[in-house]
Design an enzyme around this catalytic site. Structure first.
Site, PDB file in Angstrom:
ATOM      1  N   HIS A 121      -3.430   6.905   3.293  1.00 52.86           N
ATOM      2  CA  HIS A 121      -3.840   5.678   2.599  1.00 52.86           C
ATOM      3  C   HIS A 121      -5.243   5.297   3.082  1.00 52.86           C
ATOM      4  O   HIS A 121      -5.515   5.289   4.285  1.00 52.86           O
ATOM      5  CB  HIS A 121      -2.844   4.561   2.896  1.00 52.86           C
ATOM      6  CG  HIS A 121      -3.317   3.211   2.479  1.00 52.86           C
ATOM      7  ND1 HIS A 121      -3.896   2.976   1.246  1.00 52.86           N
ATOM      8  CD2 HIS A 121      -3.333   2.017   3.132  1.00 52.86           C
ATOM      9  CE1 HIS A 121      -4.234   1.703   1.165  1.00 52.86           C
ATOM     10  NE2 HIS A 121      -3.903   1.100   2.292  1.00 52.86           N
ATOM     11  N   ASN A 167     -10.273  -0.361   0.027  1.00 50.26           N
ATOM     12  CA  ASN A 167      -8.824  -0.224   0.115  1.00 50.26           C
ATOM     13  C   ASN A 167      -8.219  -0.656  -1.223  1.00 50.26           C
ATOM     14  O   ASN A 167      -8.276  -1.840  -1.566  1.00 50.26           O
ATOM     15  CB  ASN A 167      -8.321  -1.105   1.267  1.00 50.26           C
ATOM     16  CG  ASN A 167      -6.807  -1.101   1.409  1.00 50.26           C
ATOM     17  OD1 ASN A 167      -6.087  -0.616   0.535  1.00 50.26           O
ATOM     18  ND2 ASN A 167      -6.331  -1.658   2.506  1.00 50.26           N
ATOM     19  N   CYS A 171       0.818  -1.229   0.000  1.00 56.88           N
ATOM     20  CA  CYS A 171       0.000   0.000   0.000  1.00 56.88           C
ATOM     21  C   CYS A 171       0.846   1.270   0.000  1.00 56.88           C
ATOM     22  O   CYS A 171       0.325   2.350  -0.275  1.00 56.88           O
ATOM     23  CB  CYS A 171      -0.943   0.012   1.196  1.00 56.88           C
ATOM     24  SG  CYS A 171      -2.016  -1.416   1.233  1.00 56.88           S
TER      25      CYS A 171
HETATM   26  N1  ACO Z   1     -18.599  -9.397   8.430  1.00 53.85           N
HETATM   27  C1  ACO Z   1     -19.059  -9.714   9.635  1.00 53.85           C
HETATM   28  N2  ACO Z   1     -18.273 -10.068  10.674  1.00 53.85           N
HETATM   29  C2  ACO Z   1     -16.928 -10.072  10.451  1.00 53.85           C
HETATM   30  C3  ACO Z   1     -16.376  -9.755   9.196  1.00 53.85           C
HETATM   31  C4  ACO Z   1     -17.265  -9.407   8.153  1.00 53.85           C
HETATM   32  N3  ACO Z   1     -16.826  -9.097   6.942  1.00 53.85           N
HETATM   33  N4  ACO Z   1     -15.036  -9.867   9.287  1.00 53.85           N
HETATM   34  C5  ACO Z   1     -14.756 -10.226  10.546  1.00 53.85           C
HETATM   35  N5  ACO Z   1     -15.896 -10.364  11.241  1.00 53.85           N
HETATM   36  C6  ACO Z   1     -16.065 -10.746  12.642  1.00 53.85           C
HETATM   37  C7  ACO Z   1     -14.857 -11.485  13.177  1.00 53.85           C
HETATM   38  O1  ACO Z   1     -14.943 -12.863  12.869  1.00 53.85           O
HETATM   39  C8  ACO Z   1     -14.975 -11.231  14.671  1.00 53.85           C
HETATM   40  O2  ACO Z   1     -15.939 -12.088  15.202  1.00 53.85           O
HETATM   41  P1  ACO Z   1     -15.706 -12.795  16.632  1.00 53.85           P
HETATM   42  O3  ACO Z   1     -15.616 -11.653  17.605  1.00 53.85           O
HETATM   43  O4  ACO Z   1     -16.916 -13.632  16.778  1.00 53.85           O
HETATM   44  O5  ACO Z   1     -14.426 -13.562  16.508  1.00 53.85           O
HETATM   45  C9  ACO Z   1     -15.539  -9.811  14.724  1.00 53.85           C
HETATM   46  O6  ACO Z   1     -16.129  -9.566  13.451  1.00 53.85           O
HETATM   47  C10 ACO Z   1     -14.515  -8.742  15.013  1.00 53.85           C
HETATM   48  O7  ACO Z   1     -13.400  -8.939  14.146  1.00 53.85           O
HETATM   49  P2  ACO Z   1     -12.133  -8.014  14.229  1.00 53.85           P
HETATM   50  O8  ACO Z   1     -11.093  -8.523  13.298  1.00 53.85           O
HETATM   51  O9  ACO Z   1     -11.732  -7.818  15.657  1.00 53.85           O
HETATM   52  O10 ACO Z   1     -12.716  -6.623  13.688  1.00 53.85           O
HETATM   53  P3  ACO Z   1     -12.008  -5.221  13.638  1.00 53.85           P
HETATM   54  O11 ACO Z   1     -12.838  -4.234  14.341  1.00 53.85           O
HETATM   55  O12 ACO Z   1     -10.548  -5.294  14.003  1.00 53.85           O
HETATM   56  O13 ACO Z   1     -12.059  -4.869  12.089  1.00 53.85           O
HETATM   57  C11 ACO Z   1     -10.607  -4.803  10.158  1.00 53.85           C
HETATM   58  C12 ACO Z   1     -11.386  -5.690  11.155  1.00 53.85           C
HETATM   59  C13 ACO Z   1     -11.621  -3.949   9.419  1.00 53.85           C
HETATM   60  C14 ACO Z   1      -9.883  -5.702   9.202  1.00 53.85           C
HETATM   61  C15 ACO Z   1      -9.623  -3.906  10.932  1.00 53.85           C
HETATM   62  O14 ACO Z   1      -8.878  -4.666  11.844  1.00 53.85           O
HETATM   63  C16 ACO Z   1      -8.671  -3.164  10.029  1.00 53.85           C
HETATM   64  O15 ACO Z   1      -9.037  -2.280   9.294  1.00 53.85           O
HETATM   65  N6  ACO Z   1      -7.365  -3.496  10.090  1.00 53.85           N
HETATM   66  C17 ACO Z   1      -6.342  -2.800   9.323  1.00 53.85           C
HETATM   67  C18 ACO Z   1      -6.358  -3.126   7.864  1.00 53.85           C
HETATM   68  C19 ACO Z   1      -5.260  -2.336   7.187  1.00 53.85           C
HETATM   69  O16 ACO Z   1      -4.963  -1.210   7.548  1.00 53.85           O
HETATM   70  N7  ACO Z   1      -4.558  -2.880   6.241  1.00 53.85           N
HETATM   71  C20 ACO Z   1      -3.393  -2.100   5.773  1.00 53.85           C
HETATM   72  C21 ACO Z   1      -3.058  -2.170   4.518  1.00 53.85           C
HETATM   73  S1  ACO Z   1      -3.771  -3.473   3.538  1.00 53.85           S
HETATM   74  C22 ACO Z   1      -2.563  -3.887   2.383  1.00 53.85           C
HETATM   75  O17 ACO Z   1      -1.395  -3.617   2.566  1.00 53.85           O
HETATM   76  C23 ACO Z   1      -3.004  -4.684   1.179  1.00 53.85           C
END
Ligand code: ACO
Length: 327
Positions: free
Chosen positions: A254, A284, A113
């Site tokens: 980003h 993203n 990214c």
């Molecule tokens: N729909 C419904 N529920 C979901 C989904 C979905 N799509 N995805 C995950 N869940 C569930 C999980 O299973 C979990 O359930 P559980 O509590 O029963 O285990 C719950 O939702 C919470 O999951 P988390 O992973 O804790 O959710 P979080 O609030 O952290 O959000 C996310 C996840 C959006 C991925 C976040 O962590 C994030 O944005 N991380 C950073 C991503 C990023 O910046 N990437 C950088 C660059 S990407 C690149 O380089 C290509």
């Protein structure tokens, strides 16, 4: 003083739009979950014939048109991508072919990214050495080709797009790139990576069946590192130029997650109305996210000459970086 200035910007997206409602019929998710956790409502997804190089060439064509520069006048193409058309040739070379940029050298930057910020930094260094050079810095991705469409943790996040800028040297006062800042930390690679397809785990039927050519991410961990690194490197860019956060007219982070962008802006004390956010419509798009946002801001008249623009990127590697520009 010679500075690198942006002569033109451009962006391109595939025709097909995939909404959160569409995703509800593909994996167990909901529009509500995706929108609140990420800020995303829809994203563009490539179909037949649309590739990383064709989108990149379209974005580059628009940047060249804005600058009034012909493809044969381009000296170099630096393209950031994590989803190349092929392993060889590099995607920049294919963009050179599509454009008819017959006098350009071309190569890819592999910094996830942060790819566009890395590409622009390299373009800046070449322009400083030879100010007459005209260089295309591009970020282009077909993340849909490396997304596991059965993994709800990742498939709701990504989209396809390309953005490009044409840069060259100028002696026009203080305008142009003021500073660039790049970092990486390979020790943390396992938090965001693609296991298969390289020499460690070459393509095979087993790899394809397990969809190990797709992005794997520990979202929570990536989130924490992204907030910290984006904040630190943005501060560095602000301080290096003896500026204060309130001097920044437009902050373009980003577009990974709306909560990450808001948190970083809050830590930098940059008000939300000066943060460019378009993740709602694109998802993203990795290395394409910053140049697409920059092009939107430019074409919509959001940027005025003399404005301070701060680009701030973070991605797999980990890699991160910032660029401060006087528009
Ligand atoms: N729909 C419904 N529920 C979901 C989904 C979905 N799509 N995805 C995950 N869940 C569930 C999980 O299973 C979990 O359930 P559980 O509590 O029963 O285990 C719950 O939702 C919470 O999951 P988390 O992973 O804790 O959710 P979080 O609030 O952290 O959000 C996310 C996840 C959006 C991925 C976040 O962590 C994030 O944005 N991380 C950073 C991503 C990023 O910046 N990437 C950088 C660059 S990407 C690149 O380089 C290509």
């Amino acid at each position: 003083m010679i500075r690198t200035v942006i002569l033109g910007t451009g962006a391109a997206v595939p025709k097909k739009v995939l909404t959160n409602q569409d995703l509800e019929s593909m994996v167990e998710t909901s529009d509500e979950w995706i929108a609140t956790r990420t800020g995303i409502k829809s994203r563009y997804i490539a179909e037949d014939g649309e590739t990383t190089s064709t989108l990149a060439a379209e974005a580059a064509r628009r940047a060249l048109e804005m600058a009034g520069v012909k493809p044969e006048e381009v000296d170099m193409i630096v393209l950031g991508t994590t989803s190349p058309d092929m392993i060889m040739p590099n995607t920049g070379a294919l963009v050179q072919k599509h454009l008819g940029a017959v006098n350009a050298s071309a190569f890819d930057i592999y910094a996830a990214c942060s790819g566009f910020v890395y590409a622009l930094t390299i373009a800046d260094k070449f322009v400083k050495e030879s100010p007459e050079k005209k260089i295309l810095a591009i970020g282009s991705e077909l993340l849909s080709s490396i997304t596991d469409w059965q993994d709800r943790n990742t498939c709701v996040l990504f989209g396809d797009a390309a953005g490009a800028v044409l840069v060259s040297g100028s002696t026009d006062g203080d305008r142009g790139i003021l500073s660039t800042h790049l970092y990486s930390d390979g020790c943390l690679w396992e938090l965001l990576y693609i296991p298969g397809g390289g020499c460690i785990y070459p393509p095979s039927a087993e790899m394809a069946e397990k969809r190990d050519y797709c992005i794997r991410m520990h979202g929570n961990e990536v989130y924490k590192h992204a907030v910290r690194s984006l904040t630190d490197v943005a501060w560095e860019a602000i301080r290096t130029n003896n500026l204060k956060p309130e001097d920044v007219d437009l902050f373009i982070p980003h577009q990974a997650n709306i909560r990450i962008m808001k948190k970083v802006a809050e830590r930098l004390e940059i008000q939300e109305d000066r943060v460019y956010m378009n993740i709602e419509r694109y998802g993203n798009t990795s290395s394409a996210s910053i140049p697409v946002a920059l092009d939107e801001a430019n074409r919509s008249g959001r940027l005025k000459q003399g404005d301070l623009v701060l680009l701030d990127a973070f991605g797999g590697g980990f890699t991160w970086g910032a660029v401060m520009i006087r528009w």
